[in-house]
Scaffold this active site. Sequence first.
Site, PDB file in Angstrom:
ATOM      1  N   PHE A   1      34.368 -70.292  14.491  1.00  0.00           N
ATOM      2  CA  PHE A   1      35.449 -70.478  13.532  1.00  0.00           C
ATOM      3  C   PHE A   1      36.591 -69.522  13.947  1.00  0.00           C
TER       4      PHE A   1
ATOM      5  N   LYS B   1      37.424 -79.007  24.834  1.00  0.00           N
ATOM      6  CA  LYS B   1      36.152 -78.417  24.358  1.00  0.00           C
ATOM      7  C   LYS B   1      35.135 -79.522  24.075  1.00  0.00           C
TER       8      LYS B   1
ATOM      9  N   ARG C   1      41.163 -70.136   6.164  1.00  0.00           N
ATOM     10  CA  ARG C   1      40.299 -70.235   7.342  1.00  0.00           C
ATOM     11  C   ARG C   1      39.051 -69.383   7.134  1.00  0.00           C
TER      12      ARG C   1
ATOM     13  N   GLY D   1      37.842 -69.852  30.204  1.00  0.00           N
ATOM     14  CA  GLY D   1      38.656 -71.023  29.902  1.00  0.00           C
ATOM     15  C   GLY D   1      39.995 -70.598  29.347  1.00  0.00           C
TER      16      GLY D   1
ATOM     17  N   PHE E   1      32.119 -68.306  28.723  1.00  0.00           N
ATOM     18  CA  PHE E   1      33.312 -68.021  27.923  1.00  0.00           C
ATOM     19  C   PHE E   1      34.591 -68.446  28.639  1.00  0.00           C
TER      20      PHE E   1
ATOM     21  N   TYR F   1      38.322 -61.177  25.592  1.00  0.00           N
ATOM     22  CA  TYR F   1      38.151 -60.591  24.247  1.00  0.00           C
ATOM     23  C   TYR F   1      36.697 -60.705  23.768  1.00  0.00           C
ATOM     24  N   ILE F   2      36.189 -61.910  23.701  1.00  0.00           N
ATOM     25  CA  ILE F   2      34.838 -62.087  23.148  1.00  0.00           C
ATOM     26  C   ILE F   2      33.781 -61.719  24.198  1.00  0.00           C
TER      27      ILE F   2
ATOM     28  N   ASN G   1      43.478 -63.785  32.152  1.00  0.00           N
ATOM     29  CA  ASN G   1      43.894 -63.411  30.792  1.00  0.00           C
ATOM     30  C   ASN G   1      43.159 -62.157  30.350  1.00  0.00           C
TER      31      ASN G   1
ATOM     32  N   SER H   1      34.436 -74.561  19.848  1.00  0.00           N
ATOM     33  CA  SER H   1      35.356 -74.123  18.805  1.00  0.00           C
ATOM     34  C   SER H   1      35.306 -75.083  17.621  1.00  0.00           C
TER      35      SER H   1
ATOM     36  N   TYR I   1      43.649 -78.771  23.749  1.00  0.00           N
ATOM     37  CA  TYR I   1      42.638 -77.714  23.882  1.00  0.00           C
ATOM     38  C   TYR I   1      41.328 -78.159  23.243  1.00  0.00           C
TER      39      TYR I   1
ATOM     40  N   ARG J   1      53.387 -74.786  10.167  1.00  0.00           N
ATOM     41  CA  ARG J   1      53.331 -74.925  11.628  1.00  0.00           C
ATOM     42  C   ARG J   1      52.781 -76.316  11.941  1.00  0.00           C
TER      43      ARG J   1
HETATM   44  P1  NAD Z   1      40.031 -64.710  26.522  1.00  0.00           P
HETATM   45  O1  NAD Z   1      41.197 -65.401  27.122  1.00  0.00           O
HETATM   46  O2  NAD Z   1      40.201 -63.308  26.075  1.00  0.00           O
HETATM   47  O3  NAD Z   1      38.796 -64.754  27.539  1.00  0.00           O
HETATM   48  C1  NAD Z   1      38.628 -65.794  28.457  1.00  0.00           C
HETATM   49  C2  NAD Z   1      38.362 -65.164  29.805  1.00  0.00           C
HETATM   50  O4  NAD Z   1      38.178 -66.194  30.781  1.00  0.00           O
HETATM   51  C3  NAD Z   1      39.520 -64.291  30.297  1.00  0.00           C
HETATM   52  O5  NAD Z   1      39.019 -63.025  30.698  1.00  0.00           O
HETATM   53  C4  NAD Z   1      40.091 -65.077  31.477  1.00  0.00           C
HETATM   54  O6  NAD Z   1      40.623 -64.205  32.475  1.00  0.00           O
HETATM   55  C5  NAD Z   1      38.873 -65.831  31.949  1.00  0.00           C
HETATM   56  N1  NAD Z   1      39.165 -67.081  32.656  1.00  0.00           N
HETATM   57  C6  NAD Z   1      40.019 -68.071  32.300  1.00  0.00           C
HETATM   58  N2  NAD Z   1      39.982 -69.066  33.188  1.00  0.00           N
HETATM   59  C7  NAD Z   1      39.078 -68.703  34.137  1.00  0.00           C
HETATM   60  C8  NAD Z   1      38.604 -69.311  35.318  1.00  0.00           C
HETATM   61  N3  NAD Z   1      39.080 -70.494  35.749  1.00  0.00           N
HETATM   62  N4  NAD Z   1      37.662 -68.675  36.050  1.00  0.00           N
HETATM   63  C9  NAD Z   1      37.183 -67.455  35.658  1.00  0.00           C
HETATM   64  N5  NAD Z   1      37.610 -66.835  34.556  1.00  0.00           N
HETATM   65  C10 NAD Z   1      38.549 -67.448  33.803  1.00  0.00           C
HETATM   66  O7  NAD Z   1      39.504 -65.631  25.330  1.00  0.00           O
HETATM   67  P2  NAD Z   1      38.408 -65.341  24.218  1.00  0.00           P
HETATM   68  O8  NAD Z   1      39.115 -65.269  22.921  1.00  0.00           O
HETATM   69  O9  NAD Z   1      37.530 -64.221  24.631  1.00  0.00           O
HETATM   70  O10 NAD Z   1      37.636 -66.716  24.241  1.00  0.00           O
HETATM   71  C11 NAD Z   1      36.446 -66.906  24.987  1.00  0.00           C
HETATM   72  C12 NAD Z   1      36.007 -68.345  24.847  1.00  0.00           C
HETATM   73  O11 NAD Z   1      35.813 -68.646  23.471  1.00  0.00           O
HETATM   74  C13 NAD Z   1      37.021 -69.379  25.363  1.00  0.00           C
HETATM   75  O12 NAD Z   1      36.321 -70.413  25.997  1.00  0.00           O
HETATM   76  C14 NAD Z   1      37.693 -69.862  24.104  1.00  0.00           C
HETATM   77  O13 NAD Z   1      38.179 -71.186  24.255  1.00  0.00           O
HETATM   78  C15 NAD Z   1      36.537 -69.808  23.116  1.00  0.00           C
HETATM   79  N6  NAD Z   1      36.991 -69.691  21.723  1.00  0.00           N
HETATM   80  C16 NAD Z   1      37.803 -68.633  21.379  1.00  0.00           C
HETATM   81  C17 NAD Z   1      38.270 -68.543  20.070  1.00  0.00           C
HETATM   82  C18 NAD Z   1      39.166 -67.417  19.663  1.00  0.00           C
HETATM   83  O14 NAD Z   1      39.755 -67.482  18.591  1.00  0.00           O
HETATM   84  N7  NAD Z   1      39.297 -66.342  20.430  1.00  0.00           N
HETATM   85  C19 NAD Z   1      37.893 -69.517  19.132  1.00  0.00           C
HETATM   86  C20 NAD Z   1      37.050 -70.556  19.523  1.00  0.00           C
HETATM   87  C21 NAD Z   1      36.602 -70.625  20.830  1.00  0.00           C
HETATM   88  C1  UD1 Z   2      44.028 -71.649  15.960  1.00  0.00           C
HETATM   89  C2  UD1 Z   2      43.972 -72.932  16.750  1.00  0.00           C
HETATM   90  C3  UD1 Z   2      42.513 -73.298  17.008  1.00  0.00           C
HETATM   91  C4  UD1 Z   2      41.798 -72.149  17.681  1.00  0.00           C
HETATM   92  C5  UD1 Z   2      41.930 -70.893  16.827  1.00  0.00           C
HETATM   93  C6  UD1 Z   2      41.346 -69.703  17.506  1.00  0.00           C
HETATM   94  C7  UD1 Z   2      45.982 -74.167  16.100  1.00  0.00           C
HETATM   95  C8  UD1 Z   2      46.527 -75.374  15.398  1.00  0.00           C
HETATM   96  N1  UD1 Z   2      44.650 -74.001  16.024  1.00  0.00           N
HETATM   97  O1  UD1 Z   2      43.402 -71.890  14.719  1.00  0.00           O
HETATM   98  O2  UD1 Z   2      42.472 -74.429  17.845  1.00  0.00           O
HETATM   99  O3  UD1 Z   2      40.424 -72.440  17.863  1.00  0.00           O
HETATM  100  O4  UD1 Z   2      43.324 -70.629  16.615  1.00  0.00           O
HETATM  101  O5  UD1 Z   2      41.124 -68.685  16.584  1.00  0.00           O
HETATM  102  O6  UD1 Z   2      46.709 -73.418  16.700  1.00  0.00           O
HETATM  103  N2  UD1 Z   2      49.440 -68.182  10.518  1.00  0.00           N
HETATM  104  C9  UD1 Z   2      50.616 -67.722   9.969  1.00  0.00           C
HETATM  105  N3  UD1 Z   2      51.457 -66.974  10.751  1.00  0.00           N
HETATM  106  C10 UD1 Z   2      51.171 -66.676  12.068  1.00  0.00           C
HETATM  107  C11 UD1 Z   2      49.951 -67.151  12.616  1.00  0.00           C
HETATM  108  C12 UD1 Z   2      49.124 -67.912  11.817  1.00  0.00           C
HETATM  109  O7  UD1 Z   2      50.918 -67.959   8.799  1.00  0.00           O
HETATM  110  O8  UD1 Z   2      51.986 -66.003  12.729  1.00  0.00           O
HETATM  111  C13 UD1 Z   2      48.531 -68.950   9.661  1.00  0.00           C
HETATM  112  C14 UD1 Z   2      48.246 -70.361  10.140  1.00  0.00           C
HETATM  113  O9  UD1 Z   2      49.173 -71.277   9.632  1.00  0.00           O
HETATM  114  C15 UD1 Z   2      46.818 -70.586   9.609  1.00  0.00           C
HETATM  115  C16 UD1 Z   2      46.196 -69.182   9.650  1.00  0.00           C
HETATM  116  O10 UD1 Z   2      47.288 -68.281   9.681  1.00  0.00           O
HETATM  117  O11 UD1 Z   2      46.854 -71.002   8.267  1.00  0.00           O
HETATM  118  C17 UD1 Z   2      45.327 -68.954  10.869  1.00  0.00           C
HETATM  119  O12 UD1 Z   2      46.066 -69.252  12.037  1.00  0.00           O
HETATM  120  P1  UD1 Z   2      45.509 -68.940  13.495  1.00  0.00           P
HETATM  121  O13 UD1 Z   2      45.053 -67.527  13.574  1.00  0.00           O
HETATM  122  O14 UD1 Z   2      46.545 -69.369  14.483  1.00  0.00           O
HETATM  123  O15 UD1 Z   2      44.208 -69.835  13.612  1.00  0.00           O
HETATM  124  P2  UD1 Z   2      44.037 -71.414  13.389  1.00  0.00           P
HETATM  125  O16 UD1 Z   2      45.330 -72.089  13.207  1.00  0.00           O
HETATM  126  O17 UD1 Z   2      42.992 -71.605  12.359  1.00  0.00           O
END
Ligand code: NAD
Ligand code: UD1
Length: 345
Positions: free
Chosen positions: A177, A152, A230, A82, A80, A11-12, A35, A124, A148, A291
């Site tokens: 965030f 990190k 959030r 993970g 990225f 995604y990112i 993924n 994160s 998780y 939750r």
């Molecule tokens: P994502 O799952 O869409 O992307 C992660 C990518 O890594 C995927 O394409 C997956 O196939 C690949 N991958 C996983 N394990 C692998 C491995 N062992 N070797 C090679 N590739 C591998 O997730 P995202 O939302 O794009 O997140 C990217 C990064 O940002 C992650 O490290 C995630 O923990 C971090 N992050 C994401 C969020 C969020 O809300 N999306 C928030 C905070 C941090």
């Molecule tokens: C979650 C993860 C955090 C991760 C982040 C990625 C948990 C406890 N934390 O954060 O580790 O880095 O995602 O973006 O899972 N909510 C609802 N209904 C839903 C889904 C969420 O009410 O179906 C509410 C939650 O209670 C929260 C807010 O929406 O108040 C945001 O939730 P979410 O998108 O899951 O993110 P975080 O919980 O902040």
Amino acid sequence: MNILLTGGAGYIGSLACVRLIEAGERPVIYDNLSNSSAAVVDRIAALTGVRPELVEGDIRDRARLDELLKRSPFDAAIHFAGSKAVGESTRDPLLYYDNNVHGSRVLLSALHDAGVRSIVFSSSATVYGDPDTVPLDEQAPTRPANTYGRTKLVIENMLRDLAVAAPDWSVTLLRYFNPVGAHPSGQLGEDPQGPPNNLVPYIAQVAVGRRPHLTVFGDDYATPDGTGVRDYIHVMDLVDGHIAALRRRHGQPGVRTYNLGTGRGHSVMEVLQAFERAAGRSIAHVVAPRRPGDVARYWADPALAARDLDWRAVRSLDDMCRDAWRWQKDNPDGYAAAPDRIRTA
Ligand code: NAD
Ligand code: UD1
């Protein structure tokens, strides 16, 4: 610069790839597609006119990494790759220590031996856990409340230790965030497998008719409307933060940690209402108990990133919902969609 994007099909990472190409850099995606879908490369090519190389490989596969690093000299890596699902990390912690911690360790060894000394790491805000006070600055205590988040923090500390032992490393830890939204074209976005865990993808699937209603997890928090608050950040602002970090930090040794957030909190109900405006329809919801593991509220103090990286999030909650909705309605089944959905920019 030649930039290695581990997890760059995700995604990112896929959106960062678009921005890097637009900025004149040469990204190479290294991803095991656990993924994500190879279809993102077609979409990146359609949007930018440049097809990035996708190397299918795992960050735990040292031989595969060495092969790539030998044939392509990289200036920097953005890491990225993970696993990121909190619930799954609690059920299968060893998977998270293997994929996130061990995977990062193998990657860092390979980069180090190949002479690559510059990395931007996807951390994160989850490393902060339940905050004493908000907004959170980078000095706030780190006490992650789930596996998780702990993986990190271990990776952050591994990078800090590496930079002490090898002071020519440039390490930038970016604490995201809550990234939401999609590319404004609607061609690249978040494609969760199974029921989404996160709020905005869940709302989007209700809005498009894939799920009957949103479940609001708790309306009895000590927040203005009782629902969780959030710091939602548009994913395009987030990826711009990576470009800024590369520009400012490349060649600067040492470790720097930055929050990437807007500095503003929004409640679940505010997000739901913004999405209803974006989609032009009402979206059903029911209120359920809290939750487990959720905290009431947190948002970033993003001042350090503004000062050091000259980066600020500029997009609003309405922008986030508009782009998330465009992606969802144009791709109701994510990347499983037919290739004829692909449009050029
Ligand atoms: P994502 O799952 O869409 O992307 C992660 C990518 O890594 C995927 O394409 C997956 O196939 C690949 N991958 C996983 N394990 C692998 C491995 N062992 N070797 C090679 N590739 C591998 O997730 P995202 O939302 O794009 O997140 C990217 C990064 O940002 C992650 O490290 C995630 O923990 C971090 N992050 C994401 C969020 C969020 O809300 N999306 C928030 C905070 C941090
Ligand atoms: C979650 C993860 C955090 C991760 C982040 C990625 C948990 C406890 N934390 O954060 O580790 O880095 O995602 O973006 O899972 N909510 C609802 N209904 C839903 C889904 C969420 O009410 O179906 C509410 C939650 O209670 C929260 C807010 O929406 O108040 C945001 O939730 P979410 O998108 O899951 O993110 P975080 O919980 O902040």
